[in-house]
Design an enzyme around this catalytic site. Structure first.
Site, PDB file in Angstrom:
ATOM      1  N   HIS A 371       0.850  -0.986  -0.358  1.00 53.48           N
ATOM      2  CA  HIS A 371      -0.038  -0.052   0.527  1.00 53.48           C
ATOM      3  C   HIS A 371       0.885   1.136  -0.189  1.00 53.48           C
ATOM      4  O   HIS A 371       0.375   2.072  -0.312  1.00 53.48           O
ATOM      5  CB  HIS A 371      -1.099   0.327   1.420  1.00 53.48           C
ATOM      6  CG  HIS A 371      -1.318   0.903   1.333  1.00 53.48           C
ATOM      7  ND1 HIS A 371      -3.273   1.434   0.705  1.00 53.48           N
ATOM      8  CD2 HIS A 371      -1.313   2.414   1.972  1.00 53.48           C
ATOM      9  CE1 HIS A 371      -3.864   3.137   0.973  1.00 53.48           C
ATOM     10  NE2 HIS A 371      -2.356   3.297   1.573  1.00 53.48           N
ATOM     11  N   GLU A 399      -4.796   6.239  -2.760  1.00 52.98           N
ATOM     12  CA  GLU A 399      -4.375   5.004  -1.731  1.00 52.98           C
ATOM     13  C   GLU A 399      -4.732   3.676  -2.890  1.00 52.98           C
ATOM     14  O   GLU A 399      -4.622   2.938  -1.823  1.00 52.98           O
ATOM     15  CB  GLU A 399      -5.704   5.052  -1.046  1.00 52.98           C
ATOM     16  CG  GLU A 399      -6.471   5.908   0.291  1.00 52.98           C
ATOM     17  CD  GLU A 399      -5.026   6.967   0.506  1.00 52.98           C
ATOM     18  OE1 GLU A 399      -4.141   5.286   1.061  1.00 52.98           O
ATOM     19  OE2 GLU A 399      -4.518   8.198   1.729  1.00 52.98           O
ATOM     20  N   TYR A 510     -10.419   6.091   1.359  1.00 53.25           N
ATOM     21  CA  TYR A 510     -10.612   4.764   0.978  1.00 53.25           C
ATOM     22  C   TYR A 510     -11.276   4.524   0.361  1.00 53.25           C
ATOM     23  O   TYR A 510     -11.427   3.059   0.049  1.00 53.25           O
ATOM     24  CB  TYR A 510      -9.939   4.688   2.662  1.00 53.25           C
ATOM     25  CG  TYR A 510      -8.817   5.007   3.728  1.00 53.25           C
ATOM     26  CD1 TYR A 510      -7.228   4.957   2.774  1.00 53.25           C
ATOM     27  CD2 TYR A 510      -9.279   6.129   3.790  1.00 53.25           C
ATOM     28  CE1 TYR A 510      -6.024   4.635   3.420  1.00 53.25           C
ATOM     29  CE2 TYR A 510      -7.631   6.081   4.912  1.00 53.25           C
ATOM     30  CZ  TYR A 510      -6.131   6.635   4.502  1.00 53.25           C
ATOM     31  OH  TYR A 510      -5.675   7.051   4.247  1.00 53.25           O
TER      32      TYR A 510
HETATM   33  O1  X8Z Z   1      -4.982   4.578   6.985  1.00 51.40           O
HETATM   34  C1  X8Z Z   1      -4.087   4.021   5.462  1.00 51.40           C
HETATM   35  C2  X8Z Z   1      -2.811   3.896   5.026  1.00 51.40           C
HETATM   36  C3  X8Z Z   1      -2.214   4.800   5.484  1.00 51.40           C
HETATM   37  S1  X8Z Z   1      -3.235   5.926   4.037  1.00 51.40           S
HETATM   38  C4  X8Z Z   1      -1.801   2.636   6.430  1.00 51.40           C
HETATM   39  N1  X8Z Z   1      -5.135   3.399   5.461  1.00 51.40           N
HETATM   40  C5  X8Z Z   1      -6.390   3.098   5.849  1.00 51.40           C
HETATM   41  C6  X8Z Z   1      -6.565   2.504   7.618  1.00 51.40           C
HETATM   42  O2  X8Z Z   1      -6.053   1.600   8.048  1.00 51.40           O
HETATM   43  O3  X8Z Z   1      -7.412   2.730   8.582  1.00 51.40           O
HETATM   44  C7  X8Z Z   1      -5.335   1.663   4.716  1.00 51.40           C
HETATM   45  C8  X8Z Z   1      -6.151   1.504   4.340  1.00 51.40           C
HETATM   46  C9  X8Z Z   1      -7.264   2.436   5.324  1.00 51.40           C
HETATM   47 ZN    ZN Z   2      -2.837   5.601   1.943  1.00 53.50          ZN
END
Ligand code: X8Z
Ligand code: ZN
Length: 601
Positions: A371, A399, A510
């Site tokens: 990611h 994302e 997301y």
């Molecule tokens: O925050 C993130 C990444 C960094 S942009 C690790 N994500 C969300 C979360 O962890 O809540 C990726 C998927 C959803």
């Molecule tokens: Zn991210």
């Protein structure tokens, strides 16, 4: 979270912009094109200090770094405020398309728009710095005096199957956020003022306005997408609730109503693949356990990161610069507090990209590395764009890149990498594999949607400050069909126990990403000439797919996002048919399993 580069959208300018207001000269006689050029040059000059301050703050939380980050943030906001005031003068001026796009992006603002008032900007910067710091250094000490930080608490939630132990950890982490509930309320007031100064009704209107369409149209569009996938989520919810009921007993998990939020294997119930053991459709058919292979083979943080990089280079994308490995933080330091929540940073205009992640040796972290590298490859590919166009086509695009790659980590790919043993063919193996994927990708969708549903309502005043927590749980139940496992009151601030609230990172990105990544996967598989079911396709090692991806990344946000979507998928819309198509076999299977159940909550 200004200065932090996860993502771009309209943040691009803010991120590359900070410094003394006084350094900006008012030049009313300049053309719009000259204005954009000057702003970018001044922004670039000021960026160095801001990103250095934010990086150090995030990787070394102390009162001293709070001062540095706060001051740098303040200068960023002052620059932003002055820039917007000047940009407004060009609203109706004659200009070429590229300049018009640049001015539009400048006027779109950031997730924390700067108010016109210096005292408010100082306060805003202090609040954002403090909230993130408190979250980052949070820990919970249980009755036995054992103290654990977030990732340790998350491991308990993932692995324990003891109802009471899960409950303790679940409520324990939520003690991190009440101390900044008041600060969040103040952030909302100041943020709304900033949004007004940018010409929006409030922060919700500004956040919703970042998608090359009117705010109301975007809200409707995201609702439409949720409507496309909700029936499938409902089936998954119904089935998982049944399995949990068998595991914990019907008195703990009744076979009707919402699921207790601490039993789904994740601190926020946002992904459920950690309880695959409970939900596994065909017991023991095709082991999908990548974690033990990583541990048994002695993978370390560096090897995990290199494994992720190798996927991108197999597509013909460039190797990461040496500075990436030198300057990134991929291991949790033992002796200091850091913000462990993974992020990617575009430092020095694509010349010094970095990630910050407290890597642990398991499958989830390997996926997160993909990611993060998705963000890094976006930075590398749009490096030559003017800084105002450095950003994702919209924030959901940024994302979706690494996650699109995750979809290619099929059993066949993992076997090639020696990360699983023999691959098993056949219907039961397919259903098992799809279940594991759905627990990650489908379970997430209502969570991805509800977080900003809450914030939009908080920003607009529909949820009043005295109802923050009640409003949160109302939406958690409505969208996800989950409920708090013990009484919550307005002394709690459960929204604040999720990183993106104190970190002030918008979340709809997301939700969009989780839908679009399947569209991207499908078109890259087509490009690679793959024939067969979508869930079996891996674009690993395919240069044609890599070129298509790289070309889209290189566009940055120079064009409205439907053009990037068109370049990638041959049509301009976000659309749920690819994700539904991908999960076809599981969708059919779930309907059969649930036919005698009373689904819903
Ligand atoms: O925050 C993130 C990444 C960094 S942009 C690790 N994500 C969300 C979360 O962890 O809540 C990726 C998927 C959803
Ligand atoms: Zn991210």
């Amino acid at each position: 979270m200004q200065g932090k580069i996860i993502i771009a959208v309209a943040m691009a300018l803010l991120l590359s912009a900070c410094g003394e207001n006084a350094t900006m000269k008012e030049k009313t006689s300049e053309t719009a094109k000259q204005f954009v050029a000057r702003i970018q040059a001044e922004g670039a000059l000021l960026e160095e200090e801001s990103s250095a301050a934010q990086w150090v703050r995030n990787t070394y939380i102390t009162p001293d770094t709070a001062i540095l980050a706060r001051k740098a943030g303040e200068r960023s906001l002052a620059f932003q405020s002055s820039m917007v005031k000047q940009a407004k003068q060009f609203r109706d001026a004659d200009m070429d398309t590229e300049t018009a796009r640049a001015i539009e992006l400048i006027l779109r603002g950031s997730s924390a728009p700067a108010p016109n008032d210096a005292a408010l900007r100082t306060e805003l910067s202090a609040i954002l710095t403090n909230m993130e710091g408190q979250y980052g250094s949070g820990q919970y000490c249980n009755a036995a005096g054992v103290c654990r930080e977030l990732q340790e608490l998350e491991s308990v939630l993932a692995q324990s199957r003891d109802y009471d132990e899960l409950l303790d950890v679940w409520q324990g982490w939520r003690q991190v956020s009440p101390p900044y509930r008041k600060e969040y309320q103040r952030f909302v007031e100041i943020g709304n003022q900033g949004a007004k100064d940018f010409g929006y009704t409030n922060l919700a209107d500004l956040w919703q306005g970042g998608y090359d369409m009117e705010s109301e149209v975007f809200v409707e569009e995201s609702r439409r997408l949720w409507g496309e996938v909700k029936p499938f989520y409902d089936e998954l919810h119904c089935y998982v609730r049944g399995r949990l009921s068998e595991t914990y007993g019907a008195e703990k998990v009744p076979n009707e109503g919402p699921i207790p939020a601490h039993l789904l294997g994740n601190m926020w119930s946002q992904t459920w693949d950690n309880i695959y053991d409970i939900a596994e459709p065909y017991s023991g058919v095709a082991s999908l356990d990548v974690t033990s292979a990583l541990v048994d083979q002695g993978y370390d943080e560096l090897q995990m990161t290199k494994t992720a990089e190798a996927f991108f280079t197999s597509l013909g994308l460039p190797s990461l610069p040496d500075s990436f490995y030198k300057n990134s933080m991929i291991k949790k330091p033992r002796d200091r507090n850091v913000v462990c929540h993974a992020s990617a940073w575009d430092i020095d205009n694509g010349n010094d990209p970095r990630i910050k992640q407290c890597v642990e040796i398991n499958e989830e972290q390997l996926e997160t590395l993909h990611h993060e590298l998705g963000h890094i490859y976006y930075y590398l590919m749009y490096k030559d764009q003017p800084s105002v166009f450095k950003g994702g086509a919209h924030d959901g695009f940024h994302e979706a890149i690494g996650d699109t790659i995750q979809l290619s980590m099929t059993p066949a790919y993992l076997k090639k990498k020696g990360l699983i043993g023999e691959t098993v063919e056949g219907y039961e193996a397919t259903i098992n594999k799809q279940m594991k994927m759905a627990l990650q990708k489908i379970a997430f969708l209502p969570f991805g949607k509800m977080i900003d549903e809450w914030r939009w309502q908080v920003f607009s005043g529909e949820i009043a400050p005295e109802d923050y927590n009640a409003g949160w749980w109302r939406l958690r139940e409505e969208y996800q069909g989950i409920a708090a496992p013990l009484e919550r009151t307005e002394a709690d601030f459960d929204a604040g126990a999720k990183y993106h609230i104190p970190g002030n990172t918008p979340y709809t990105r997301y939700f969009l990403s989780f839908i679009m990544q399947f569209q991207f996967h499908k078109s890259l598989c087509d490009e690679a000439g793959f024939e067969g079911p979508l869930h079996e396709c891996s674009i690993y090692d395919n240069k044609a797919a890599g070129k298509k991806l790289g070309d889209m990344l290189a566009m940055g946000q120079s064009k409205p996002w439907p053009e990037a979507m068109q370049a990638m998928t041959g049509q301009p819309d976000m659309d749920g048919s690819a994700i539904i198509d991908y999960f076809g076999p599981l969708n059919d299977w779930l309907k059969v399993q649930n036919k005698d159940q009373q689904c819903g909550w």
